[in-house]
Design an enzyme around this catalytic site. Structure first.
Site, short mmCIF file in Angstrom:
data_model
loop_
_atom_site.label_atom_id
_atom_site.label_comp_id
_atom_site.label_asym_id
_atom_site.label_seq_id
_atom_site.Cartn_x
_atom_site.Cartn_y
_atom_site.Cartn_z
N SER B 16 -5.48 -43.34 -1.26
CA SER B 16 -6.21 -43.21 0.01
C SER B 16 -5.29 -42.71 1.12
CB SER B 16 -6.77 -44.56 0.42
OG SER B 16 -8.10 -44.68 0.02
N CYS B 17 -5.92 -42.35 2.22
CA CYS B 17 -5.21 -41.98 3.45
C CYS B 17 -4.20 -43.06 3.79
CB CYS B 17 -6.21 -41.83 4.59
SG CYS B 17 -5.50 -41.79 6.23
N PRO B 18 -2.99 -42.77 4.19
CA PRO B 18 -2.44 -41.43 4.41
C PRO B 18 -1.55 -40.95 3.27
CG PRO B 18 -1.00 -43.00 5.44
CD PRO B 18 -2.02 -43.79 4.65
N MET B 19 -1.60 -41.60 2.10
CA MET B 19 -0.61 -41.31 1.07
C MET B 19 -0.62 -39.87 0.53
SD MET B 19 1.26 -43.73 1.41
CE MET B 19 2.55 -43.77 0.19
N ASP B 43 -9.15 -38.20 -2.51
CA ASP B 43 -9.60 -38.70 -1.20
C ASP B 43 -10.45 -37.61 -0.54
OD1 ASP B 43 -9.87 -39.68 1.39
OD2 ASP B 43 -7.80 -39.19 1.95
#
Lengths: 191, 78
Positions: B16-19, B43
């Site tokens: 998920s954000c921000p990975m 995502d």
């Protein structure tokens, strides 16, 4: 350049102005736009706010924005080593750390904590949805060059020593350092 | 069609954000200017995030495609 002596050609040059090729060649080189600096004032030690601070800081650094986090009050407790249980020199400082365990892996939710049931559920949901934990985001922040600035006053008030804190923190600073950054145009976030 | 020489790959599927952005930034950093990075992400927000990120950083978004739930991006390092 050869100078023309033809009065008609001179008149045309006057009317049309300087040739475009000439101005192109002497245009000042375009300087690369430097993004505005970001300063996150990490005040809260709550799990959800710590998460938000670290998501924004890691994303900003990944986007080439020079990013600093000022760690103050409860926000500084997050950056005590997970392995350190009791901090402080006198009984009151020690009592504070007993009442609220420091360390990034021991954050509590501001609401619905339910003796750790809330954070456990948040952690489980995060894992299911591939959301990085605060500890992982902190590692990303450090790898991307986010500057972590501990607050000297909070260090003193809670009796925190440098050896209590995680590796990689900058020199402790005061509010004036943050204010100078903001006065010079850094974008502020108070979390 | 020219075959692009990929210098690094980022598998951000399931993250998920921000990975996806964070991992891509870390992968791009050590490469030489002009090198290409391929990113795979699931995502749905990455579709807009990678456009914004490439504008913010100046790294060029060379290719963008979707295959089912997987978004593929190719980025050229600035």
């Amino acid at each position: 350049m050869t100078r023309t002596i033809d009065p008609i050609a001179e008149a045309i040059a006057d009317a049309e102005g300087v040739p475009e090729a000439f101005t192109e060649a002497f245009r000042a080189p375009e300087t690369e736009k430097q993004p505005r600096e970001l300063v996150i004032i990490c005040y809260s030690g709550d799990l959800e706010k710590t998460w938000a601070s670290l998501i924004l800081a890691s994303t900003a650094a990944a986007s080439g924005v020079p990013t600093k986090i000022f760690l103050t009050f409860w926000g500084l407790q997050t950056f005590v080593k997970d392995s350190v249980r009791i901090t402080g020199q006198n009984w009151m400082q020690k009592m504070m750390s007993v009442m609220q365990r420091p360390g990034i892996s021991h954050r509590k939710l501001s609401k619905m904590n339910f003796l750790g049931m809330g954070p456990w559920m948040m952690g489980t949901l995060a894992k299911q949805h591939g959301v990085a934990k605060p500890k992982e985001l902190l590692e990303a922040c450090q790898a991307l060059g986010v500057e972590l600035m501990p607050c000297q006053m909070t260090m003193d008030m809670f009796g925190l020593r440098r050896e209590d804190m995680i590796e990689g923190l900058g020199e402790p600073v005061g509010a004036a350092t943050v204010i100078e950054l903001l006065a010079n145009g850094a974008a502020p976030l108070f979390i | 069609m020219t075959v692009l020489e990929i210098a690094a790959r980022v598998d951000a599927r399931g993250l998920s954000c921000p990975m996806p952005i964070v991992k891509t930034a870390q992968a791009v950093k050590p490469l030489a200017p002009g090198a290409l990075v391929e990113v795979l992400a699931t995502d749905p927000g990455s579709e807009r995030d990678f456009v914004a990120w490439s504008r913010a950083t100046g790294h060029e978004l060379v290719e963008r495609s979707v295959d089912g739930a997987t978004h593929r991006f190719v980025i050229r390092r600035k």
